[in-house]
Design an enzyme around this catalytic site. Sequence first.
Site, PDB file in Angstrom:
ATOM      1  CG  ASP A   8      -1.738  -1.099   1.146  1.00  0.00           C
ATOM      2  OD1 ASP A   8      -3.089  -1.010   1.407  1.00  0.00           O
ATOM      3  OD2 ASP A   8      -1.298  -2.213   1.331  1.00  0.00           O
ATOM      4  CD  GLU A  39      -7.251   1.006   0.236  1.00  0.00           C
ATOM      5  OE1 GLU A  39      -8.579   0.998   0.081  1.00  0.00           O
ATOM      6  OE2 GLU A  39      -6.949   0.725   1.429  1.00  0.00           O
ATOM      7  CG  ASN A  40      -4.619   4.028   2.118  1.00  0.00           C
ATOM      8  OD1 ASN A  40      -5.547   4.435   2.716  1.00  0.00           O
ATOM      9  ND2 ASN A  40      -4.330   2.623   2.401  1.00  0.00           N
ATOM     10  CG  HIS A  68      -9.500   3.481   2.548  1.00  0.00           C
ATOM     11  ND1 HIS A  68     -10.570   3.887   3.320  1.00  0.00           N
ATOM     12  CD2 HIS A  68      -8.482   3.218   3.173  1.00  0.00           C
ATOM     13  CE1 HIS A  68     -10.001   3.777   4.614  1.00  0.00           C
ATOM     14  NE2 HIS A  68      -8.916   3.370   4.472  1.00  0.00           N
ATOM     15  CG  HIS A 175      -6.605  -3.782   4.747  1.00  0.00           C
ATOM     16  ND1 HIS A 175      -7.051  -2.546   4.413  1.00  0.00           N
ATOM     17  CD2 HIS A 175      -7.113  -4.322   5.794  1.00  0.00           C
ATOM     18  CE1 HIS A 175      -8.050  -2.316   5.538  1.00  0.00           C
ATOM     19  NE2 HIS A 175      -8.222  -3.355   6.307  1.00  0.00           N
ATOM     20  CG  HIS A 177      -0.817   0.163   5.461  1.00  0.00           C
ATOM     21  ND1 HIS A 177      -0.808   1.506   5.572  1.00  0.00           N
ATOM     22  CD2 HIS A 177      -1.883  -0.517   4.809  1.00  0.00           C
ATOM     23  CE1 HIS A 177      -1.752   1.994   4.578  1.00  0.00           C
ATOM     24  NE2 HIS A 177      -2.511   0.855   4.227  1.00  0.00           N
TER      25      HIS A 177
END
Length: 257
Positions: A8, A39-40, A68, A175, A177
């Site tokens: 991520d 997604e982040n 997200h 997800h 991290h």
Amino acid sequence: MKVLCIGDVVAGVGCRFLREKLPALKRSMGIDIVICNGENSADGNGVHPTSSDFLFQSGVDVITLGNHAFRRKEIYPYMEDNEFIIRPANYPPSTTPGRGVCVLDCVKYKLAVINVMGNVFSSTALDCPFRTLDGIIDNLDANIIIVDIHAEATSEKRSLGFYLDGRVSAIFGTHTHVRTADCQILPKGTGYITDAGMTGPKNSVLGVKPEITIESFRNKMPVRFEPLQGECSMDCVMFEIDEKTGKTINAESFTIE
């Protein structure tokens, strides 16, 4: 062939670090395809067209997403137009922007990337990722298949790994991290890791300033997450895959600092 999967990417600081490190890493390792979870990637959470373009221009071939993915509505038309950014395939297909699968035609072979989200400890009840993947894999025209399982529970991710062992080339989790220590080749030839980790500030909590997350846990009140600026790292997993069999022949995870 060699597929690099990147954990991520968090905010602008993570995007910039990826751009700084990825080109040289691709050259030194002879990487053919790069997949990262984005997604982040936008400051303040979620993903938007600017952060997506930045990742693609930095050398990423496919961006996967997660819970997200839909926080910023400006990404919706971008997801419809760009086939190489994919969201979890087990969202309702008739009402969800974008797609959950992409296929890269690499002349000698076709490589498919599938994104799904787990249900354990999730605030969103989605279609079963196991059944969703059954339906997709059985209808794919690709000899190499990579899966990003975006999920909380290690038990759900590892169960999915053994369920798909021998049916897909590699599975990497996202997800949490935090890079896990179980990078391996499963018994039937599928490369696997429970979580690829994170690209972003090292001395953070999932990329966020620690004092903010501490305040949230102590006071139980809403807080605004802010990415930490400073020294970064990039967590990766590399799968070397036999193009004829579609099986993983080497798998290694590592961190670039």
